[in-house]
Design an enzyme around this catalytic site. Structure first.
Site, mmCIF file in Angstrom:
data_model
loop_
_atom_site.group_PDB
_atom_site.id
_atom_site.type_symbol
_atom_site.label_atom_id
_atom_site.label_comp_id
_atom_site.label_asym_id
_atom_site.label_seq_id
_atom_site.Cartn_x
_atom_site.Cartn_y
_atom_site.Cartn_z
ATOM 1 N N ASP A 265 13.216 10.191 1.791
ATOM 2 C CA ASP A 265 12.223 9.692 0.889
ATOM 3 C C ASP A 265 13.122 8.856 -0.052
ATOM 4 O OD1 ASP A 265 10.007 8.504 -0.483
ATOM 5 O OD2 ASP A 265 9.015 10.555 -0.566
HETATM 6 C C1 BGC Z 1 7.006 7.906 -1.251
HETATM 7 C C2 BGC Z 1 7.301 7.682 0.460
HETATM 8 C C3 BGC Z 1 7.126 6.129 0.232
HETATM 9 C C4 BGC Z 1 8.551 5.694 -0.580
HETATM 10 C C5 BGC Z 1 8.754 4.040 -0.601
HETATM 11 C C6 BGC Z 1 8.157 7.578 -2.139
HETATM 12 O O1 BGC Z 1 7.713 7.604 -3.536
HETATM 13 O O2 BGC Z 1 6.914 9.425 -1.255
HETATM 14 O O3 BGC Z 1 5.994 8.130 1.044
HETATM 15 O O4 BGC Z 1 7.291 5.668 1.577
HETATM 16 O O5 BGC Z 1 8.281 6.072 -1.916
HETATM 17 O O6 BGC Z 1 7.943 3.460 -1.301
#
Ligand code: BGC
Length: 733
Positions: A265
């Site tokens: 993530d």
């Molecule tokens: C989220 C993810 C997301 C990523 C990129 C994170 O804060 O948990 O689900 O894909 O950001 O934007």
């Protein structure tokens, strides 16, 4: 002479072409097997090129290998539409003018359709949009389990039941990947709260891990053949999940033989050695210079960048670690942006809007409908008063990473005006929630009392009142990075509803949310619908259901408890949610959602799988094709279903299974099959649901194995977890 010259020239040309063809490096040759191409590419890469390939070069891309013509990989959020373009190096919107996408309904709605075929067309349409926007990975679907109604991100996931989520996620992935775009299942694992998501350390039993929290991921890997998976921010048993020895190395890549990439993530990597050794393949979003947060252009300092390169060069980490990661990235590249046969995709089309509308209509859940409050036929009323911010508010803005910039978003109010005419529909906001600002609560600029006064005035002489309330995508509601702060409806909506009821009792509530909410007014309102973040066609779908042009058939993908403490996770106090000092224990264990309500005999307000229709279905007695089964058999469950009402409609029938004398405690019953069918008024069908005996297994944590015991099992044919129509016993030998 002329002829000889021509043939000599032709020979020369074909030799040149032939020798040129021979010179195509194997990794570029479509006719060669993919694994050989990967070996070949790997053998040509320097160590520096390999390391460059496994971490970000910008917020959402990795560089590929320019020298070898191996392209960049571009990723984008998210699970229900392709996000607007983001700056190269910050979270700001890039301000493009050609990135307006279709918003598909949020995944709670998709799950509420109980229709895997709709999940397939959802995936296909989303994949087409991602492909057209030149994305190689779309960062969805989300399959974290709905554990508590407080989780701000439940709206992005597929509900509380691992079987339902597993059945819905597989066709979604296949649909996306058909376009040569990788789906990215997220977030593995146990990311079941947003509060403290970056630090919380989850303790959960092996049984709950395998029976509740991992099955959807497993189905996505083994059946969906997903090409990428995102690690979660949180820890599990002391180790960060994105580089986790047990979760990623042993279970995902070992037991399930997953051959795709594990991507962080954004900012979930924490250690070079662990990232190298415990299965992380691609590092994104770290925002660190190795010491501090917030550093721009820090990509060289990522854990899997310069620090990794140095450790590899010094022999402190084995070369096999980098080769395995690069091999996986190359595999993803060959499946996506180096697949010259992938289609071109399409974007923001009416066809995609149709998909969004169809799924929205199939997902809306009718919870209560006294005296046929719904449907509201066109000629029935002259003054339809619509109250509530959610009748007009955009629900594609906000929410965090799944935010979208849409080419069209029909609001419920627009849908109703279109359906009933401008002269019959009257609107006022009633309450205000404030603007959407990431990570912050901002007060509404409107005076709450004035909004109420206007609403109470307008409902006085209304023939019918439709209240569009619920949550929205603001911080501390249904949003990334924070959980809800109350189970009640926010912004004094409960008070407003009660006050409206004092003036006008002909009130229908449409709750727009991705989460259960408390319903203290339940007995006083004649009709309630659970609606969702429906996307581009929100208003038209809602109006079609309200007017009865489409008969509702959605069923709840989660239980709605009467009180928050009736939910399993919430009943154990702070240690279970949200944790104490960053430690959290999932004390309800395997008893999540209806498994808790059933087993502990705590009646929910509305059970999992519940949803009404404008027609009535009569269930015949359920039968199994045999009395006794071997462990590798498939049970064929049959029953008759008749639409005994006067309108056509669809019904989702669920088959739950209980084991009579299990050697370890099992939930009272568990979903093991479902089917949705459309029946014309008066029509009857014999339905069949197939249940493999092996799916009756539970996870024996002592043996670390799935076990089907020889025992008597009861198969319940049900309209919801709280409404069993008939049951049959079978024996497994
Ligand atoms: C989220 C993810 C997301 C990523 C990129 C994170 O804060 O948990 O689900 O894909 O950001 O934007």
């Amino acid at each position: 002479m002329k002829k000889t010259l021509i043939s000599a020239f032709a020979l020369l040309l074909s030799m040149t072409l032939f020798s040129q063809k021979k010179e195509i490096p194997m990794y570029l040759d479509d006719n060669e097997p993919i694994e050989k191409r990967i070996d070949d590419a790997l053998s040509r890469m320097t160590l520096e090129e390999k390391v460059a390939m496994i971490h970000a070069q910008s917020k959402f891309s990795t560089p590929g290998v320019p020298r070898l013509g191996i392209p960049e990989i571009w990723m984008s959020d998210g699970p229900h539409g392709v996000r607007m373009e983001i700056d190269w190096d910050t979270w700001s919107h890039a301000g493009w003018t050609n990135d307006f996408s279709t918003a598909f309904p949020a995944l709670t709605c998709l799950s509420a359709t109980f229709d895997p075929e709709l999940s397939r067309i959802y995936g296909e349409a989303l994949g087409e949009e991602a492909r057209f926007r030149k994305k190689d990975i779309i960062l969805g679907p989300g399959v974290n389990i709905y554990r508590t109604p407080m989780n701000g991100r439940n709206f992005e996931y597929m509900g509380e039941d691992p079987f339902l989520a597993s059945k819905m996620v597989v066709p979604y992935i296949q649909g996306v990947q058909k376009n040569g775009v990788a789906a990215c299942m997220k977030h593995i694992a146990l990311n079941n709260e947003e509060l403290w998501r970056n630090t919380v350390d989850v303790e959960v039993s092996d049984r709950a891990l395998h029976e509740i929290y991992l099955p959807a991921f497993k189905a996505g890997v083994k059946e969906g053949k997903v090409w990428s998976i995102m690690g979660s921010y949180n820890k599990f048993r002391g180790q960060f999940c994105s580089h986790h020895e047990l979760l990623i190395n042993k279970i995902l890549k070992g037991d399930w033989a997953y051959d795709g990439i594990v991507v962080t993530d954004w900012g979930s990597a924490h250690d070079t050695k662990e990232a190298a050794l415990y299965g992380l393949d691609v590092e994104m979003g770290t925002w660190t210079n190795g010491l501090t947060w917030g550093e721009s252009f820090a990509y060289d300092n990522y854990y899997l960048a310069q620090p990794y390169l140095e450790m590899l060069k010094k022999g402190e980490l084995p070369m096999s670690t980098i080769d395995d990661k690069v091999r996986r990235v190359l595999r993803l590249t060959l499946r996506t942006n180096m697949n010259r046969n992938r289609p071109f995709g399409s974007y923001a089309t009416e066809e995609h809007a149709d998909v969004a509308r169809k799924i929205a209509e199939q997902g809306i859940v009718l919870l209560k409908n006294e005296n046929n409050f719904f449907p509201i036929a066109k000629e029935r009323y002259n003054k339809i008063v619509v109250i509530g911010e959610n009748a007009t508010r955009s629900q594609t803005v906000g929410g965090g990473s799944s935010e979208l910039k849409v080419w069209r978003e029909v609001s419920p109010l627009d849908g109703l005006i279109e359906k009933y005419g401008k002269d019959k529909v009257f609107y006022t906001m009633g309450y205000g929630s404030g603007p959407t600002v990431y990570d912050q609560f901002v007060e509404s600029p409107y005076d709450a009392d004035s909004l109420r006064t206007l609403a109470l005035d307008l409902v006085k002489d209304a023939d019918v009142v439709l209240f569009f309330g619920g949550l929205n995508k603001n911080y501390q509601q249904d949003c990334v990075g924070g959980d809800r702060i109350t189970y009640d409806l926010p912004f004094r909506q409960n008070e407003l509803i009660e006050d409206i009821l004092k003036i006008n009792k002909n009130l229908g509530l449409i709750i727009v949310s991705g989460n259960a909410v408390a319903m203290p007014w339940l007995n006083k309102v004649p009709a309630i619908m659970q609606s969702w973040y429906l996307g581009t066609e929100a208003g038209s779908a809602t109006a079609n259901i309200i007017a009865g042009d489409t008969n509702p058939s959605g069923k709840l993908p989660f239980s709605i408890p009467k009180r928050l403490e009736d939910n399993g996770a919430m009943s154990f106090g702070t240690i279970s949610y949200p944790g104490i000092d960053d430690k959290q224990v999932y004390k309800e264990d395997i008893l999540v959602g209806y498994r808790w309500h059933d087993t502990k005999k705590i009646a929910p307000q509305f059970p999992f799988g519940y949803g009404l229709s404008y027609t009535t279905f009569k269930y015949g007695k359920v039968n199994a094709d045999k009395k006794e089964y071997a462990k590798n058999d498939i049970i064929k469950v049959t029953f008759d279903l008749t639409n005994v009402g006067i309108v056509d409609g669809a019904e989702s029938v669920q088959i739950y299974v209980s084991q009579k004398n299990p050697s370890l405690q099992r939930p009272n019953k568990e979903l093991k099959g479902f089917t949705k069918t459309f029946l014309k008024a008066g029509e009857s069908k014999t339905m069949t649901v197939e249940i493999p005996v092996e799916s009756l297994a539970f996870y024996n944590d002592q043996l670390q194995q799935w076990i089907v015991e020889s025992d008597v099992f009861t198969l319940h044919c049900a309209a919801s977890a709280g409404d069993i129509k008939s049951a049959v016993n079978i024996k497994v030998n």
